[in-house]
Enzyme design. Structure first.
Site, PDB file in Angstrom:
ATOM      1  N   GLY A 501       0.844  -1.190   0.000  1.00 21.91           N
ATOM      2  CA  GLY A 501       0.000   0.000   0.000  1.00 21.91           C
ATOM      3  C   GLY A 501       0.877   1.237   0.000  1.00 21.91           C
ATOM      4  CG  ASP A 617      -4.541   7.869  -3.122  1.00 22.56           C
ATOM      5  OD1 ASP A 617      -4.520   8.124  -4.341  1.00 22.56           O
ATOM      6  OD2 ASP A 617      -3.723   7.111  -2.586  1.00 22.56           O
TER       7      ASP A 617
END
Ligand SMILES: *[C@@H]1O[C@H](CO)[C@@H](O)[C@H](O)[C@H]1NC(C)=O
Ligand SMILES: *[C@@H]1O[C@H](CO)[C@@H](O)[C@H](O)[C@H]1NC(C)=O
Ligand SMILES: *[C@@H]1O[C@H](CO)[C@@H](O)[C@H](O)[C@H]1NC(C)=O
Ligand SMILES: *[C@@H]1O[C@H](CO)[C@@H](O)[C@H](O)[C@H]1NC(C)=O
Ligand SMILES: *[C@@H]1O[C@H](CO)[C@@H](O)[C@H](O)[C@H]1NC(C)=O
Ligand SMILES: *[C@@H]1O[C@H](CO)[C@@H](O)[C@H](O)[C@H]1NC(C)=O
Ligand SMILES: *[C@@H]1O[C@H](CO)[C@@H](O)[C@H](O)[C@H]1NC(C)=O
Length: 811
Positions: A501, A617
């Protein structure tokens, strides 16, 4: 122009010559026949039965193939006894026997059945099963004969592989000899019923691959979760029957045993003329039977993969050193067979093969241990049934063969291996140390927590004073213990890693028997400091929505900070829409549902939750899919909370992902609900087109996906944007509406973009009148360099690749 490829296509099929002058129905009655000039076709047009020829050989066979794809043969009747020419006829006699005769009336092949049908018909079912039944009966129990009982090299949905104990029938796959010879090859794939059943691929009598034994629920070591999305496996094991079968919906799939002995899950994608391999059962070298020899343990995450079980050493150190593991391992200290022997618990294994073993289903695990201790040659035991907390007793004698570290999703399998007390002594000491460390760390965690609670109380008080409103009741978030998470993720093993991530790796773990979790372990040098961590924890803990990923808790220990989420088996949306094979699994309806789900989640963040949250995001990698492909928005690492009346904020540190950032955010660092809407629009167009915005290329122009979509929209050719594999499943007006909404969301100026509530309304309401979109943001043709790359040049890329998370200083 189109004629030529078609000609080549058919020419390549010529060796598989099938004469079809008249097409029959799906049924023949007694005295009718199937010969070189007619075929049987199943009612839904999926399968066809007739005479065919393979490759250059002169031999003819009776078989079943996919209609219009005569080279994908799924069943062959006379594998061992081909017809010399096309003059043959399959006839159904009055008593229900089917026989294939050649020109001279010799019987080439016939069905053998003890049952007699009064008024028989032979029918090719839509499943690809050729059955003989009484005209009146349709129930599968009453078939006089069925081809599914005599598999060739391919199993199809609803076909049983395994045993009928009442009749002694054993159904298994047998490979073809080679691609042009359907006669039975050396390889078989079926169920070995000895003791606890195992699925076995064998070459003659030599085992090549086995799953672990049946554990009451399934075969251990069998890749179940990897394919449960498209096929549903069914296992039945009782006194009458023992079989494995699978169901599939709206997809053509099968299991094929290849000429070289590989068992493969294959699918026939729409528009494709060949099977595509989805996965192979023999996936890595640890799947090779006995790879590490006797008492060896295969760990695919290690290199080289073989090691000896604890308490064992290589039988031949020399051989072992040159990576020849054939002779395996022997005990370091021989057992003295005294009462002080004990057992070492080894979790997460594929259980050893059942060669010399004892099974007692009614024994308790305690008794099992006692019984194993009593017999000096008993080397290991485990419970034979994992259901209801475990019961039954399976004991091994002699060597332990073919063990590997399990790669299953949630593997409750463990085994107890006998050890002399000297071996165990060491580990108890180790245990003690571990306990001591845990106690110390538990105390420090408690102290730390106390401190954080104290801090947060102060902060909360301050906040209350400041806002004057009733602050949301902070949820009590479960805190996980570091050891627990380390165990659950196999010590953060590489195998368990799901991906990387923005702020560190994400691991898969299993907590208890089947509770799966995803653990985000924040890298110590990541941009996400304690601030961002707290940010994410408090924010998500207070968010509860079906379309947001669920936070189960967190773990703080020393430098370590981890977030524990629900585990979603299907990874992220980008793995589907941008992957040539996976994208087939998302038809238009599913994509539409996903779009609506994301819209709902975002609407909640912007408007319906207690605080207003800007995600900042939103991208395909951050949309996770659950087992039913419901979308869940994830990764709140850089999200921001807005005051109720706040509409915009500005940052000097622009973090996000190129291709999804709105112009005002990328250039000026301004973000608002409208910058999220921009990202949503990009996402929407990506879902519809199956193409990435970033890195989009088109032969006619240098625009991005957004520009491309807008150009087509203006020419009334909006549908050309749509992913080709949706061609048959989409609903025109829905797609057009989605494209229009997508374009409205990516308008250049924030004020021209709708808010999420309008987006939701426009998407769901057929009657809503939509404004015409103007040109989208970033509508300038790129020259040699991407606009995005220009920006990236100034910034610092943290992870590389297309899923880049980049920081740039705004102007
Ligand atoms: C094939 O069978 C059909 C119907 O049973 C029959 O009419 C036809 O004459 C047969 N053709 C040959 C070549 O045997
Ligand atoms: C059915 O008939 C065939 C020939 O007509 C014969 O060979 C076969 O034995 C019969 N089957 C039974 C079960 O009677
Ligand atoms: C084959 O059997 C059919 C019907 O029983 C008969 O008409 C035909 O003459 C036979 N052919 C030969 C070559 O024996
Ligand atoms: C397939 O096997 C047959 C006999 O088993 C052999 O004659 C033929 O050459 C083989 N074909 C290929 C392509 O290997
Ligand atoms: C590995 O060792 C065995 C004897 O234990 C021997 O028979 C075999 O040939 C060896 N394999 C290789 C590849 O050297
Ligand atoms: C299985 O275990 C039970 C309980 O110990 C015992 O009564 C029974 O005889 C055992 N069965 C066999 C087949 O050994
Ligand atoms: C131990 O088990 C083995 C294998 O089942 C058996 O042959 C042997 O008789 C047993 N020994 C004793 C002492 O029970």
């Amino acid at each position: 122009m189109k004629g030529l490829p078609f000609f080549i296509f058919f020419a390549s099929l010529l060796p598989f010559l099938v004469l079809r002058l008249s097409t029959a129905t799906d049924t023949i009655s007694a005295s009718q026949s199937i010969n070189g000039s007619n075929t049987l076709v199943s009612s839904g047009q999926s399968f066809e039965l007739g005479l065919f020829q393979v490759g250059n050989s002169k031999a003819w066979y009776l078989g079943i193939w996919f209609k219009n794809l005569p080279h994908i043969v799924v069943w062959v009747a006379n594998r061992e006894n081909p017809l010399p020419d096309s003059h043959g006829a399959l006839t159904l006699t009055k008593n229900g026997t089917m026989a294939l005769f050649d020109q001279m009336n010799n019987t080439i092949w016939s069905t053998m059945s003890s049952q007699i049908a009064e008024n028989p018909v032979a029918q090719l079912l839509e499943t690809g099963n050729l059955v003989v039944r009484d005209k009146a009966a349709t129930d599968s129990e009453s078939y006089v004969w069925q081809s599914f009982d005599f598999p060739s090299d391919t199993s199809l949905p609803k076909m049983k592989i395994g045993w009928n104990f009442r009749t002694g029938l054993n159904r298994f796959l047998t490979s073809w000899k080679n691609a042009s010879d359907p006669s039975p090859g050396e390889y078989t794939y079926g169920i070995d019923p000895l003791g606890l059943p195992q699925l076995v691929v064998a070459k003659g009598t030599e085992k090549l691959y086995r799953t672990g034994p049946w554990n009451g629920l399934r075969f251990t070591g069998f890749p179940s979760s990897s394919n449960e999305l498209i096929v549903k496996p069914i296992f039945v094991y009782d006194t009458n029957e023992l079989y494995y079968m699978y169901m599939a919906t709206d997809i053509m799939t099968g299991v094929k045993l290849t000429e070289s002995g590989l068992a493969q899950r294959v699918v026939l994608n729409r528009g494709s003329t060949e099977w595509s391999v989805m996965y192979t059962l023999q996936n890595d070298r640890c799947d090779n039977y006995r790879e590490c020899g006797a008492n060896g343990f295969c760990k695919i995450s290690n290199s080289p993969p073989c090691e000896c079980l604890q308490g064992y050493v290589p039988k031949s150190q020399n051989e072992w050193e040159v990576l020849n593991w054939t002779s395996g391992c022997i005990r370091e200290t021989s057992l003295n067979c005294q009462k002080d022997d004990g057992f070492l618990k080894v979790p997460n294994v594929k259980l050893p093969d059942l060669l010399d073993f004892q099974l007692n289903m009614s024994m308790s695990v305690k008794q099992c241990e006692a019984d194993c201790l009593k017999n000096c040659s008993c080397v290991a035991y485990t419970n034979s049934d994992v259901r209801n907390g475990g019961s039954g007793c399976l004991m091994w004698f002699g060597d332990l063969i073919d063990m590997r570290e399990s790669i299953e999703e949630a593997n409750p399998e463990l085994i107890y291996i006998r050890m002399p007390s000297s071996e165990l002594g060491n580990s108890t000491q180790k245990d003690k140390r571990v306990v001591l460390i845990s106690v110390i760390s538990a105390v420090s965690v408690l102290l730390f927590l106390g401190f954080t609670c104290f801090l947060s109380l102060i902060i909360q008080k301050k906040r209350r004073k400041k806002s004057g409103s009733t602050s949301p009741k902070d949820l009590e978030l479960p805190l996980f213990d570091f050891e627990e998470i380390a165990t659950a993720t196999n010590n953060f093993s590489f195998r368990n890693k799901l991906g990387e991530g923005g702020f560190g790796p994400v691991y898969k773990g299993s907590l208890r028997q089947d509770e799966l979790i995803a653990v985000k372990r924040l890298s110590k040098d990541s941009g996400q400091g304690i601030e961002e961590f707290k940010n994410e924890v408090t924010m998500i803990a207070n968010l509860q929505h079906w379309n947001l990923v669920k936070l189960l808790g967190c773990c703080i220990e020393g430098e370590e900070r981890m977030l524990i989420y629900e585990y979603l088996p299907n990874k992220s949306l980008d793995c589907f829409i941008f992957d040539q094979n996976q994208k087939m699994l998302l038809n238009w309806q599913k994509r539409y549902d996903i779009i609506m789900g994301i819209a709902r989640g975002l609407l909640y963040l912007h408007q319906d939750s207690r605080v207003r949250i800007i995600h900042r995001d939103l991208k395909s990698n951050n949309i996770l899919l659950d087992h039913e492909l419901n979308p869940k928005i994830s990764d709140f690492g850089i999200a921001r909370i807005f005051e109720r009346n706040q509409t915009e904020a500005k940052t000097k540190r622009v973090i996000g992902t190129y291709g999804y950032m709105s112009p005002e955010y990328a250039i000026d660092g301004k973000f608002s609900v409208k910058s999220d809407v921009f990202s949503f629009g990009v996402l929407l167009l990506e879902i519809i087109s199956g193409r990435k915005n970033r890195g989009f290329h088109h032969a006619d122009h240098n625009h991005s996906l957004l520009g491309h979509a807008w150009l087509l929209w203006n020419k009334n050719k909006g549908l050309e944007v749509v992913d080709q594999c949706l061609e048959y499943s989409y609903v025109e007006f829905e797609v057009l509406r989605c494209i229009q909404v997508g374009l409205l969301c990516v308008q250049k100026l924030p004020k021209d973009r709708p808010v999420m509530s309008s987006v939701f309304l426009m998407l769901s309401n057929e009657a809503a009148i939509l404004p015409q979109p103007k040109e989208p943001g970033f509508f300038t043709e790129r020259s040699s360099m991407d606009f995005e790359d220009t920006l990236a040049g100034k910034g610092r890329s943290q992870t590389g690749s297309t899923s880049t998370l980049t920081t740039v200083e705004a102007r």
